[in-house]
Design a protein around this motif. Structure first.
Motif: not given
Ligand code: G4P
Length: 530
Positions: A23, A113, A141-142
């Protein structure tokens, strides 16, 4: 001095990042270290592949497998606040270890993620936070890559975790076409600008509402409207609800591009609770300004292959830790010398002369210490020990070379004290053939590797066909032990553990016993053993 302890505690934040592997925990840790001032330099530790990182992968086995088993703490400072970021093992097989680390923090950052949302390991770790009522800050995130709808992610958090998400900002543009995040402070947004390599700190440009509308038109209007609707309904942050672990503030970012990382740091500083009174076994709180006390959440042997020492990681709970002080081990009532005290992160070690509530101290030569031990100065205190997880894998270990039986026994004892595996014995099997029990099979790999390389006692391993473990009572133990597909052994902490081939076998046997004869163990799907 007591006022000093209160003041030092109030400017500390001790937290860990929980996430499913991949992640972005290592990336985020590195980015946090870059934004804040890393007090213990993180530069000398290396991450996966060629990328510089901050996972502690010193061990050759860890390197070979690309996993990080060891945990340590990174100390950062931002303005006047000291952050202790405790490293957690990334691999699910070491969730017991992770649980111990979580027992030493005041707050957790749950990293998701954006494309995957909640994953199995996130769920398991979140559960550990829930049991301890640890407040959780969520970072999605991402966001620079195609991912899921933000509203859908919030729904998933609330439906599957039963915790109410309260976004602190809101993404402008969809995942993969990320324009930035709204900035509730200014009413505008922080614009996301891609920087080549992503290795710089400044990537967010503040825009006022007018400029945001001019540059991002519909994306901006939609984000501003959604955020307003959410916070006007019951999704606004409420500090008391967050501290009670009923809500989780949510932030959006892209750790690899350093976007949203400053906001996360700010959030930890502003919202995460500082160390407060620690509750002892008698349910009495010991205030942070009481005489020194701390508890050991991790014991690690052989971190430095040059000289195999034993290091105990202790969280300071109250008072001031002073290197050189002679403390008392609450379990044995014996004195413990703290001549060698270090901060440890990856390969980096530095001597610590003093520490305050929330800090982590690595005690060197800690042969006398075990996971869960309490150390104190002057006024005695004992903190609750750390629970052992329900094991799901079992194997009989035997020394391959009968001449190395002594080394084998010593190795097993050490692995047990460090909590690497659980050790179960019975008269029937004998001391030379203990049953090792693990949450995940990789724990066996670590045990076998260390027996061979550290203790010079290579071991053979026979897996047992058991998959379910329960505690048992003195009355029912002999009954269970006579059954086919079951066996009773004693764990080294004195708990009588019954093993069964599967759940079905266990329930068939349980039907013949008085109710409550086979209580579940900690972390079991069916219940919690405090
Ligand atoms: P972990 O510690 O949680 O296991 O994750 P890690 O930081 O190693 O990150 C896993 C992968 O996700 C890495 O890619 C990393 O670069 C990538 N990543 C982390 N944060 C972000 C982000 O915000 N956006 C995007 N797009 N990717 C991110 P990798 O290909 O496995 O490694 P590498 O070759 O990039 O080092």
């Amino acid at each position: 001095m007591s006022n000093e302890a209160t003041a030092e505690a109030s400017r500390r934040r001790t937290f860990a990042v929980i996430s499913h592997p991949d992640a972005g925990k290592s990336t985020l840790t590195e980015a946090l270290a870059l934004h804040a001032h890393a007090i213990a330099e993180a530069g000398a530790v290396h991450g996966k592949g060629s990328r510089r990182g901050v996972v502690s992968d010193w061990n050759e086995m860890e390197q070979a497998r690309g996993i990080s088993i060891t945990s340590a703490a990174l100390q950062l400072s931002i303005d006047d606040v000291v952050l202790n970021l405790l490293d957690t093992p990334g691999h699910a097989d070491f969730s017991e270890d992770t649980y111990r680390v979580l027992a030493a923090v005041d707050c957790a950052v749950m990293l998701l993620d954006a494309a995957k949302g909640l994953e199995p390991q996130t769920l398991k770790l979140f559960e550990a936070c829930r049991v301890r009522r640890t407040p959780v800050i969520t970072m999605i995130n991402k966001w620079d890559r195609p991912g899921r709808e933000p509203l859908e992610l919030l729904d998933e958090i609330s439906d599957r975790l039963g915790i109410h998400p309260t976004p602190l900002n809101w993404p402008v543009g969809i995942a993969g076409d990320f324009r930035g995040v709204t900035d509730p402070q200014t009413g505008g947004m922080t614009e996301f600008t891609r920087t080549p390599g992503g290795a710089t700190i400044a990537v967010g440009e503040p825009l006022d509402a007018h400029e945001a509308a001019r540059r991002h038109a519909d994306d901006w209007y939609r984000a501003a409207e959604e955020f307003e609707l959410l916070t006007a309904s019951d999704h606004a942050h409420d500090q008391a609800e967050f501290l009670a672990a009923r809500t989780t503030p949510v932030l959006f970012g892209a750790a690899v591009l350093n976007f949203g990382v400053a906001e996360l740091l700010r959030t930890v500083v502003d919202l995460a609770p500082p160390p407060s009174a620690w509750t002892d076994v008698e349910q009495q709180p010991r205030p942070v300004d009481a005489p020194f006390s701390g508890f050991v959440f991790k014991v690690q042997t052989g971190m430095d292959p040059a000289h195999r020492d034993r290091l105990a990681f202790m969280r300071v709970c109250s008072g001031r830790f002073e290197r050189g002080a002679v403390l008392t081990n609450a379990r044995t009532r014996r004195p413990f010398q703290t001549k060698y005290a270090q901060s440890v992160f990856g390969r980096e070690r530095k001597t610590i002369d003093e520490a305050w509530p929330g800090d982590v101290v690595g005690l060197v030569n800690a042969q006398a210490l075990r996971v869960g031990d309490t150390l104190y100065d002057s006024r005695p205190v004992t903190y609750p020990g750390l629970p052992r997880f329900t094991p799901e894998h079992f194997a009989v270990f035997r020394p391959r070379d009968a001449g190395r039986a002594k080394q084998f026994r010593r190795g097993i004892e050490m692995l047990d004290q460090e909590g690497i595996v659980q050790v179960l014995v019975s008269d029937r099997r004998g001391a030379q053939a203990p049953v090792l029990a693990a949450v995940g099979p990789m724990q066996f790999e670590v045990a076998a590797h260390r027996l061979e390389h550290e203790f010079g006692a290579p071991a053979s391993r026979d897996p047992l066909q058991y998959g379910v473990a329960r505690r048992t009572t003195p009355e029912s133990a002999p009954v269970v032990d006579r059954q086919r597909g079951a066996e009773v052994l004693e764990r080294t902490d004195g708990v009588s553990v019954a093993l069964f081939t599967d759940k079905w076998r266990m329930s068939t046997i349980a039907r013949e016993l008085p109710a409550g004869s086979l209580p579940p163990m900690f972390g079991d799907d069916d219940g919690v053993d405090p």
